[in-house]
Design a protein around this motif. Sequence first.
Motif, PDB file in Angstrom:
ATOM      1  N   MET A   1     -10.414  11.217  -6.679  1.00 44.47           N
ATOM      2  CA  MET A   1      -9.764  10.667  -5.489  1.00 44.47           C
ATOM      3  C   MET A   1      -8.258  10.620  -5.735  1.00 44.47           C
ATOM      4  O   MET A   1      -7.800   9.989  -6.693  1.00 44.47           O
ATOM      5  N   THR A   2      -7.478  11.305  -4.904  1.00 43.23           N
ATOM      6  CA  THR A   2      -6.025  11.340  -5.071  1.00 43.23           C
ATOM      7  C   THR A   2      -5.407  10.072  -4.492  1.00 43.23           C
ATOM      8  O   THR A   2      -5.599   9.746  -3.321  1.00 43.23           O
ATOM      9  N   THR A   3      -4.676   9.375  -5.340  1.00 41.68           N
ATOM     10  CA  THR A   3      -4.019   8.132  -4.947  1.00 41.68           C
ATOM     11  C   THR A   3      -2.513   8.340  -4.938  1.00 41.68           C
ATOM     12  O   THR A   3      -1.959   8.961  -5.847  1.00 41.68           O
ATOM     13  N   LEU A   4      -1.853   7.833  -3.909  1.00 37.19           N
ATOM     14  CA  LEU A   4      -0.400   7.847  -3.832  1.00 37.19           C
ATOM     15  C   LEU A   4       0.102   6.408  -3.828  1.00 37.19           C
ATOM     16  O   LEU A   4      -0.472   5.549  -3.155  1.00 37.19           O
ATOM     17  N   TRP A   5       1.155   6.153  -4.597  1.00 34.32           N
ATOM     18  CA  TRP A   5       1.835   4.867  -4.510  1.00 34.32           C
ATOM     19  C   TRP A   5       3.270   5.118  -4.094  1.00 34.32           C
ATOM     20  O   TRP A   5       3.992   5.889  -4.734  1.00 34.32           O
ATOM     21  N   VAL A   6       3.674   4.501  -2.996  1.00 36.17           N
ATOM     22  CA  VAL A   6       5.023   4.647  -2.460  1.00 36.17           C
ATOM     23  C   VAL A   6       5.830   3.416  -2.842  1.00 36.17           C
ATOM     24  O   VAL A   6       5.511   2.295  -2.426  1.00 36.17           O
ATOM     25  N   ASP A   7       6.858   3.622  -3.645  1.00 36.95           N
ATOM     26  CA  ASP A   7       7.744   2.537  -4.061  1.00 36.95           C
ATOM     27  C   ASP A   7       8.933   2.501  -3.099  1.00 36.95           C
ATOM     28  O   ASP A   7       9.887   3.267  -3.242  1.00 36.95           O
ATOM     29  N   ALA A   8       8.837   1.604  -2.112  1.00 33.15           N
ATOM     30  CA  ALA A   8       9.891   1.471  -1.095  1.00 33.15           C
ATOM     31  C   ALA A   8      10.758   0.258  -1.371  1.00 33.15           C
ATOM     32  O   ALA A   8      11.324  -0.327  -0.446  1.00 33.15           O
ATOM     33  N   SER A   9      10.883  -0.117  -2.647  1.00 36.51           N
ATOM     34  CA  SER A   9      11.630  -1.317  -3.006  1.00 36.51           C
ATOM     35  C   SER A   9      13.139  -1.150  -2.851  1.00 36.51           C
ATOM     36  O   SER A   9      13.882  -2.128  -2.966  1.00 36.51           O
ATOM     37  N   SER A  10      13.606   0.074  -2.613  1.00 37.65           N
ATOM     38  CA  SER A  10      15.033   0.304  -2.354  1.00 37.65           C
ATOM     39  C   SER A  10      15.275   0.790  -0.937  1.00 37.65           C
ATOM     40  O   SER A  10      16.404   1.144  -0.588  1.00 37.65           O
ATOM     41  N   GLY A  11      14.222   0.839  -0.117  1.00 35.27           N
ATOM     42  CA  GLY A  11      14.357   1.286   1.262  1.00 35.27           C
ATOM     43  C   GLY A  11      13.476   2.478   1.559  1.00 35.27           C
ATOM     44  O   GLY A  11      12.772   2.998   0.676  1.00 35.27           O
ATOM     45  N   ALA A  12      13.511   2.925   2.801  1.00 36.23           N
ATOM     46  CA  ALA A  12      12.685   4.065   3.224  1.00 36.23           C
ATOM     47  C   ALA A  12      13.286   4.696   4.461  1.00 36.23           C
ATOM     48  O   ALA A  12      13.768   4.008   5.366  1.00 36.23           O
TER      49      ALA A  12
END
Length: 394
Positions: A1-12
């Motif tokens: 299962m492909t998992t993505l984690w998006v680190d938006a701690s500096s914005g998006a």
Amino acid sequence: MTTLWVDASSGASGDMLLGAVVGAGVPLEVIQSSVDAVSPEPVALRVEAVSRNGFAATRVHVDVADSVHHRSWRDIRTMLLGSALSDDVRDPALRVFERLAAAEGAAHGHDPLEVHFHEVGALDAIADVVGVCAGLAHLAATEVVVSPVAVGSGTVRGAHGDLPVPPPAVAALLTGVPSYAGPASAPATELCTPTGAALLTTLATSYGPQPAMTTEHVGVGAGGRDPEGHANVLRLLVGQAAPRSEAPDDLLVLETNVDDLDPRLWPEVISAVLAAGALDAWLTPILMKKGRPAHTFRALVSPDRAAEVRATVFRETTTIGIREYPVARHALPRETTTVSVGGVEVRVKLARLDGMVVTAQPEYDDVVRAAQALGRPVREVLAEASAAARALAV
């Protein structure tokens, strides 16, 4: 299962997400072909390696000729529906723009179908949305976890004049989603754009810290600005979910009774606690000594997040004491899919037991948006979405 984690701690933003997708290994030609399938005018994508406050990052430039066309959500929907895109690219792109239209329409009192997107409807933003959706389809992501989103502070110049940050559309898009102003080093400006907020909230299957996963690729997408002391980047981690253990999760419940807090503040308290890393938070009305009405506030947390969540409860409420006790949680594996109601996509959360679907629930926010778009009562759309969701469990 492909998992993505998006680190938006500096914005998006749309271009930051697009750069992160390319940086994580999606071939540029995959994105270019999807953009070409939609855009009525030439659009050229160009990759540049840049640095943002010490971070090596990928920036994707969208080169377009000046366009005199102002496109509404009705126009963009027609373009997407008439394109040769595959369903796994077209459908999320439609949902992204639908969310944008609903948010902009609510913010300015306009019919969502007639909302003119200004810069959001320009060819470069269409390229951002379609390109990011094509990138995630190429990665075959089954789980997209998004960190609390940094929105910024201060004011921003928009088509309607100066607006507070987060501007109305971003605030509407991030309702119910963990967000915060951002790191102390961030400048007083907008860190999350409406396009970025719409992409994140449409594509996310859950929110929180990095899940247990074996990371295989890391993409760092750059925004156009490079402010001193702040890395204007978004990180995307791509990998495989760690095997789920049959053992229960060892968690903590933080608990306190509060009788002197303005009840109107509780929704903000819950949002702040979730942004601090709580897995869940809830409120129970109680009656305390001397017959005083009050609430018991509880938060479910992992041990490594307990200190930050505890500090947030102390800051955001009037309590001076918090109890905590260990609990064991058994969680079913879950995934997100979609059903169609009147041509509008509604997300459905599926939970499995021994590989069999035992729960299929439509996302209520999607049901409300579908009812608004279709001009139908929410209860009717909910019943139809629930029926279509149950069919998935057969």
